[in-house]
Design a protein around this motif. Structure first.
Motif, PDB file in Angstrom:
ATOM      1  N   UNK A 139     -15.858 -64.174 -13.239  1.00 26.50           N
ATOM      2  CA  UNK A 139     -16.910 -63.834 -13.106  1.00 26.50           C
ATOM      3  C   UNK A 139     -17.568 -62.673 -13.930  1.00 26.50           C
ATOM      4  N   UNK A 140     -16.935 -61.648 -14.148  1.00 31.53           N
ATOM      5  CA  UNK A 140     -17.384 -60.623 -15.021  1.00 31.53           C
ATOM      6  C   UNK A 140     -17.877 -61.160 -16.317  1.00 31.53           C
ATOM      7  N   UNK A 141     -17.120 -62.049 -16.904  1.00 33.72           N
ATOM      8  CA  UNK A 141     -17.356 -62.546 -18.207  1.00 33.72           C
ATOM      9  C   UNK A 141     -18.570 -63.571 -18.329  1.00 33.72           C
ATOM     10  N   UNK A 142     -18.468 -64.392 -17.320  1.00 30.78           N
ATOM     11  CA  UNK A 142     -19.576 -65.466 -17.260  1.00 30.78           C
ATOM     12  C   UNK A 142     -20.817 -65.037 -16.641  1.00 30.78           C
ATOM     13  N   UNK A 143     -21.145 -64.014 -15.869  1.00 22.89           N
ATOM     14  CA  UNK A 143     -22.490 -63.631 -15.458  1.00 22.89           C
ATOM     15  C   UNK A 143     -22.995 -62.884 -16.541  1.00 22.89           C
ATOM     16  N   UNK A 144     -24.372 -63.138 -16.547  1.00 18.61           N
ATOM     17  CA  UNK A 144     -25.381 -62.376 -17.408  1.00 18.61           C
ATOM     18  C   UNK A 144     -25.315 -60.682 -16.820  1.00 18.61           C
ATOM     19  N   UNK A 145     -25.799 -59.951 -17.583  1.00 18.40           N
ATOM     20  CA  UNK A 145     -26.058 -58.725 -17.052  1.00 18.40           C
ATOM     21  C   UNK A 145     -26.930 -58.708 -15.860  1.00 18.40           C
ATOM     22  N   UNK A 146     -26.765 -58.084 -14.493  1.00 17.46           N
ATOM     23  CA  UNK A 146     -27.504 -58.197 -13.602  1.00 17.46           C
ATOM     24  C   UNK A 146     -27.240 -59.592 -12.645  1.00 17.46           C
ATOM     25  N   UNK A 147     -26.435 -60.378 -13.041  1.00 10.83           N
ATOM     26  CA  UNK A 147     -26.081 -61.490 -12.403  1.00 10.83           C
ATOM     27  C   UNK A 147     -25.183 -61.238 -11.217  1.00 10.83           C
ATOM     28  N   UNK A 148     -25.131 -62.152 -10.164  1.00  7.54           N
ATOM     29  CA  UNK A 148     -24.611 -62.000  -8.815  1.00  7.54           C
ATOM     30  C   UNK A 148     -23.582 -63.062  -8.682  1.00  7.54           C
ATOM     31  N   UNK A 149     -22.187 -62.327  -8.227  1.00  6.58           N
ATOM     32  CA  UNK A 149     -21.081 -63.191  -7.599  1.00  6.58           C
ATOM     33  C   UNK A 149     -21.202 -63.039  -6.039  1.00  6.58           C
ATOM     34  N   UNK A 150     -21.578 -64.177  -5.486  1.00  5.73           N
ATOM     35  CA  UNK A 150     -21.626 -64.312  -3.902  1.00  5.73           C
ATOM     36  C   UNK A 150     -20.587 -65.080  -3.492  1.00  5.73           C
TER      37      UNK A 150
END
Length: 270
Positions: A139-150
């Motif tokens: 999740x840390x790798x795939x998310x853009x900066x400011x992206x959310x894992x819910x």
């Protein structure tokens, strides 16, 4: 909970192939008995940051695509990706739409580029992942900066009534194992993602008889997938013993089945 305890629990969780096969078989029956899954997923939707407007979202463990369609309706100008380990679920979901892409993949090793998603939404899927640390790293790798894992998941205490009733009958593991909530707390705190919210909330369903609960678990594909689970058919005497043992839990609304649901909202540093 220390790293050794987390590793030992991971070894006791179902393997991915068994999970994929079980949920593929359940694709056609899943939505007919998935009220808990819908309630929990809609609660997770309500917990999303109000200002969230993703260009691309990922429905991780998308199953029949129910929440892919909900996400598509909420974020109408975004691109959606539905990802599941069970090919049967993807085959069921694809004609119903909601997402632009339907991909077979593993939450512990996502087939997606780095910094490619603004939202990863995952409801009641990650409890089947043995390596939750790897899920968070991906999740840390795939998310853009400011992206959310819910995400929502299940923790220890889920289906305790059923577990205790079976234990009274034969002492064997007939109910799936889940992580301690403290393990979710530790792993999320160590993930490098900012924890905006992490709570454990019980959801209780009620059934007239035990057979309605066990039928529902089978229709969901969520029946016992434990390593070392009892093999073969369950004899009539043992089933009658289960029915008798479960009666001690009866309430005015019926026989309770408690699900301990973990709700998590995490954000990647901007």
């Amino acid at each position: 909970m220390n790293d050794l305890s987390i590793a030992m629990l991971a070894a006791s969780l179902p393997n991915k192939r068994q999970v994929a096969v079980s949920f593929s078989r359940a694709a056609a029956s899943y939505d007919s008995v998935a009220q808990l899954q819908r309630d929990v997923g809609h609660e997770l939707m309500a917990r999303l940051p109000q200002d969230l407007s993703p260009q691309r979202w990922l429905d991780l463990g998308s199953g029949t695509g129910y929440f892919s369609r909900v996400l598509g309706q909420r974020f109408t100008h975004s691109q959606g990706v539905a990802l599941d380990i069970a090919q049967g679920m993807l085959a069921y979901a694809r004609p119903l739409g909601g997402a632009q892409h339907f991909i077979a993949g593993d939450a512990e090793s996502l087939p997606l580029q780095a910094n490619s998603c603004d939202l990863i939404f995952s409801s009641l899927a990650l409890q089947w992942c043995a390596d939750f640390r790897a899920v968070l790293n991906e999740a840390q790798r795939v998310l853009k900066p400011g992206g959310v894992l819910a995400f929502t998941s299940l923790c220890v205490g889920t289906l305790n009534e059923l577990r205790d009733s079976w234990r009274a009958v034969d002492g064997q593991a007939h109910v799936n194992r889940f992580r301690e909530f403290t393990a979710y707390q530790q792993l999320c705190a160590d993930s490098g993602l900012q924890v905006l919210g992490l709570q454990n909330q019980p959801h209780v369903l009620h059934y007239p008889q035990v057979r309605q609960l066990t039928h529902e678990l089978k229709a969901l594909g969520a029946h016992n997938l434990n390593p070392g689970r009892p093999e073969g058919l369950t004899g009539r005497a043992r089933v009658q013993g289960l029915v008798g043992a479960y009666e001690q839990f009866r309430q005015p609304l019926g026989l309770p089945a408690t699900y301990q649901v973990v709700y998590g909202i995490l954000e990647k540093a901007r």
